[in-house]
Design a protein around this motif. Structure first.
Motif, PDB file in Angstrom:
ATOM      1  N   TYR A  33     -42.216 -83.119  16.746  1.00 14.58           N
ATOM      2  CA  TYR A  33     -43.082 -82.454  15.759  1.00 14.58           C
ATOM      3  C   TYR A  33     -43.289 -83.375  14.561  1.00 14.58           C
ATOM      4  O   TYR A  33     -44.415 -83.603  14.111  1.00 14.58           O
ATOM      5  CB  TYR A  33     -42.437 -81.134  15.340  1.00 14.58           C
ATOM      6  N   ARG A  34     -42.188 -83.921  14.035  1.00 16.47           N
ATOM      7  CA  ARG A  34     -42.276 -84.808  12.876  1.00 16.47           C
ATOM      8  C   ARG A  34     -43.148 -86.026  13.197  1.00 16.47           C
ATOM      9  O   ARG A  34     -43.973 -86.444  12.385  1.00 16.47           O
ATOM     10  CB  ARG A  34     -40.879 -85.260  12.450  1.00 16.47           C
ATOM     11  N   PHE A  75     -36.733 -75.123  20.170  1.00 18.98           N
ATOM     12  CA  PHE A  75     -37.911 -75.990  20.162  1.00 18.98           C
ATOM     13  C   PHE A  75     -39.010 -75.570  21.141  1.00 18.98           C
ATOM     14  O   PHE A  75     -39.997 -76.287  21.290  1.00 18.98           O
ATOM     15  CB  PHE A  75     -37.534 -77.453  20.409  1.00 18.98           C
ATOM     16  N   GLU A  76     -38.881 -74.423  21.827  1.00 14.46           N
ATOM     17  CA  GLU A  76     -39.975 -73.985  22.673  1.00 14.46           C
ATOM     18  C   GLU A  76     -41.044 -73.301  21.815  1.00 14.46           C
ATOM     19  O   GLU A  76     -40.765 -72.753  20.759  1.00 14.46           O
ATOM     20  CB  GLU A  76     -39.498 -73.054  23.780  1.00 14.46           C
ATOM     21  N   SER A  77     -42.292 -73.356  22.303  1.00 14.22           N
ATOM     22  CA  SER A  77     -43.402 -72.728  21.585  1.00 14.22           C
ATOM     23  C   SER A  77     -43.802 -71.446  22.299  1.00 14.22           C
ATOM     24  O   SER A  77     -43.654 -71.332  23.524  1.00 14.22           O
ATOM     25  CB  SER A  77     -44.589 -73.690  21.493  1.00 14.22           C
ATOM     26  N   PHE A  78     -44.357 -70.496  21.535  1.00 16.00           N
ATOM     27  CA  PHE A  78     -44.646 -69.185  22.122  1.00 16.00           C
ATOM     28  C   PHE A  78     -45.611 -68.398  21.243  1.00 16.00           C
ATOM     29  O   PHE A  78     -45.772 -68.678  20.046  1.00 16.00           O
ATOM     30  CB  PHE A  78     -43.359 -68.379  22.295  1.00 16.00           C
ATOM     31  N   SER A 114     -42.221 -76.042  26.383  1.00 15.85           N
ATOM     32  CA  SER A 114     -40.768 -76.185  26.225  1.00 15.85           C
ATOM     33  C   SER A 114     -40.412 -77.018  25.005  1.00 15.85           C
ATOM     34  O   SER A 114     -39.274 -76.983  24.532  1.00 15.85           O
ATOM     35  CB  SER A 114     -40.161 -76.815  27.481  1.00 15.85           C
ATOM     36  N   CYS A 115     -41.366 -77.789  24.497  1.00 21.24           N
ATOM     37  CA  CYS A 115     -41.155 -78.596  23.291  1.00 21.24           C
ATOM     38  C   CYS A 115     -42.532 -78.966  22.738  1.00 21.24           C
ATOM     39  O   CYS A 115     -43.549 -78.795  23.406  1.00 21.24           O
ATOM     40  CB  CYS A 115     -40.344 -79.853  23.594  1.00 21.24           C
ATOM     41  N   THR A 149     -49.402 -82.541  24.217  1.00 22.86           N
ATOM     42  CA  THR A 149     -50.005 -83.469  25.171  1.00 22.86           C
ATOM     43  C   THR A 149     -50.667 -82.730  26.335  1.00 22.86           C
ATOM     44  O   THR A 149     -51.684 -83.198  26.859  1.00 22.86           O
ATOM     45  CB  THR A 149     -48.968 -84.471  25.706  1.00 22.86           C
ATOM     46  N   THR A 150     -50.114 -81.596  26.744  1.00 25.05           N
ATOM     47  CA  THR A 150     -50.756 -80.814  27.802  1.00 25.05           C
ATOM     48  C   THR A 150     -52.100 -80.296  27.338  1.00 25.05           C
ATOM     49  O   THR A 150     -53.101 -80.339  28.076  1.00 25.05           O
ATOM     50  CB  THR A 150     -49.855 -79.639  28.234  1.00 25.05           C
TER      51      THR A 150
END
Length: 455
Positions: free
Chosen positions: A139-140, A216-219, A240-241, A247-248
């Protein structure tokens, strides 16, 4: 690829066999070798060795080296001093950002102006101190390259519109994200990544493993409407991060997986198998899951789909035809099957002539997390209305993202009833961008207003 790279190194490096061996070492190993002897110290600083590493880790070019006025070895050290903690992520994220910007410059140029310059280490450290949580390095790293975007529409992270519903997600800058950091029960240690002005929807990253979330997973958060505790929050998982999440998304944009409609990125997903050709007419389908109109408890999964109907440009003028009706066979993952038919599509009866394309969007809801639809359209020829024929609609699957429940919840005695599914919402996607603020509107009331059941 490895053999080609090795050959390139052999051609460029001097004949000293140790330099050839050194060309396969990473920067840490080269530094360690430099301490062994004076000869190895000299060899380990060979300019071409560090050119390889500068290109690999920092994506630097000869022009960058000339502009810097220093050797490749010194240039590597300068970048490592500034970005060394991100060396595992920097090249991947920098490449993703460059590909995205190149694509946007051609297809969505006004989004380029909304991107903000990268933030600094000091600002990121200040943010960590403000929220009391450590930020993930990926993220940073991304925010060192670009600090999100300005709070404008359209949002960089994709849009969706359907009848009177519109969503466009902005990638938040660090200051705005820090202001939305959550410490309330049910959302502890969660930092917003995106925000939609119209729906209030955000994607979050979990900075700590709490309340059923993984670090660190996104939701997308999804309130449990059947629980007594309002802090019971289900989650639709989107990554998952941060690295995977970003990037996906970029890959889907730059490869054309997500269509560009009126200078906006629409998050429809097209399966290459969802294409069917009948005679001169081809039908293809793309789909999208809408988390803001869905819930896990009660099970209510909302999808929209976009259908493209095209007549081949090589068709005979006598092949011109008009759509009369549609037929659907709808199958849910629990095995239930329903058949639906009705006149036209989204209230229209499109005419197809050679080379013409007709596209429309509609919606459906299910009480199971996956299902598929297939069917056909009925057409008649314009030159002979008695000539009626069917055009196949390919089977297309709709699968909601993985979801997870919070670790603790208390159920209500009487669960909320699941709203009825709308088979084909039959509402056109006007894509006009003229939408009101939908925050605070009752979901069931909204659905009832624009997703009537057409049997």
């Amino acid at each position: 690829m490895a053999a080609a790279s090795s050959a390139l190194r052999v051609d460029l490096l001097p004949s000293d066999p140790l330099l050839h061996v050194f060309s396969f070492l990473d920067f840490r190993d080269l530094v360690h070798c430099s301490y062994v002897s004076r000869r190895l110290n000299e060899l380990s600083k060979h300019n071409l060795l560090w050119k390889f590493l500068c290109c690999k880790h920092w994506l630097l070019t000869d022009a960058d080296r000339v502009q810097s006025g220093v050797s490749w070895f010194c240039l590597f050290k300068q970048n490592y001093k500034d970005l060394g903690r991100y060396i595992q992520h920097y090249a991947t994220l920098r490449q993703a950002w460059e590909e995205l910007k190149s694509f946007l410059q051609q297809r969505c140029p006004r989004m380029i102006a909304s991107l903000k310059e990268g933030t600094t280490e000091v600002e990121l450290n200040t943010m960590e101190a403000q929220i009391g949580c450590r930020l993930p390095d990926d993220y940073r790293c991304s925010y060192r390259i670009h600090n999100g975007q300005k709070l404008v529409i359209p949002g960089l992270m994709g849009s969706m519109s359907l009848s009177n519903h519109y969503r466009s997600e902005v990638l938040l800058d660090v200051e705005t994200a820090a202001g939305g950091f959550q410490q309330r029960k049910g959302m502890r240690h969660c930092l917003p990544l995106t925000f939609c002005f119209h729906t209030g929807l955000s994607q979050y990253v979990a900075l700590q493993p709490a309340e059923g979330r993984r670090k660190f997973e996104s939701f997308y958060p999804c309130p449990d409407q059947t629980a007594q505790d309002p802090s019971a929050i289900d989650m639709f998982i989107t990554g998952s991060c941060f690295l995977e999440w970003f990037t996906t998304y970029v890959h889907n944009v730059v490869t054309g997986e997500y269509p560009i409609i009126r200078d906006q990125i629409f998050r429809y997903v097209h399966d290459s198998g969802c294409v069917a050709t009948t005679g001169d007419i081809t039908v293809s389908v793309s789909t999208s899951f809408l988390p803001e109109l869905s819930s896990v408890h009660p099970p209510h999964f909302f999808f929209t789909y976009r259908i493209r109907i095209e007549m081949s440009s090589g068709a005979s003028p006598d092949a011109a035809c008009q759509l009369d009706s549609r037929y659907w066979k709808i199958t849910t993952s629990d095995g239930n099957m329903e058949e639906v038919q009705g006149p036209g599509v989204v209230g229209e009866f499109p005419v197809l002539t050679p080379g013409k394309v007709h596209e429309y969007a509609s919606c459906t809801t299910f009480s199971t997390p996956s299902e598929y639809m297939e069917g056909h359209y009925t057409f008649h020829r314009l030159v002979n209305k008695e000539e009626v024929f069917q055009v196949a609609i390919p089977r297309f699957h709709m699968v909601c993202p993985p979801f997870r429940e919070p670790t603790v919840r208390t159920r209500k005695a009487t669960p909320t009833a699941v709203p009825p599914r709308c088979d084909e919402g039959d509402r056109e996607d006007d894509e006009s961008g003229n939408f009101g603020d939908l925050r605070g509107i009752n979901m069931a009331a909204l659905e009832g207003a624009w997703c009537p059941r057409h049997i």
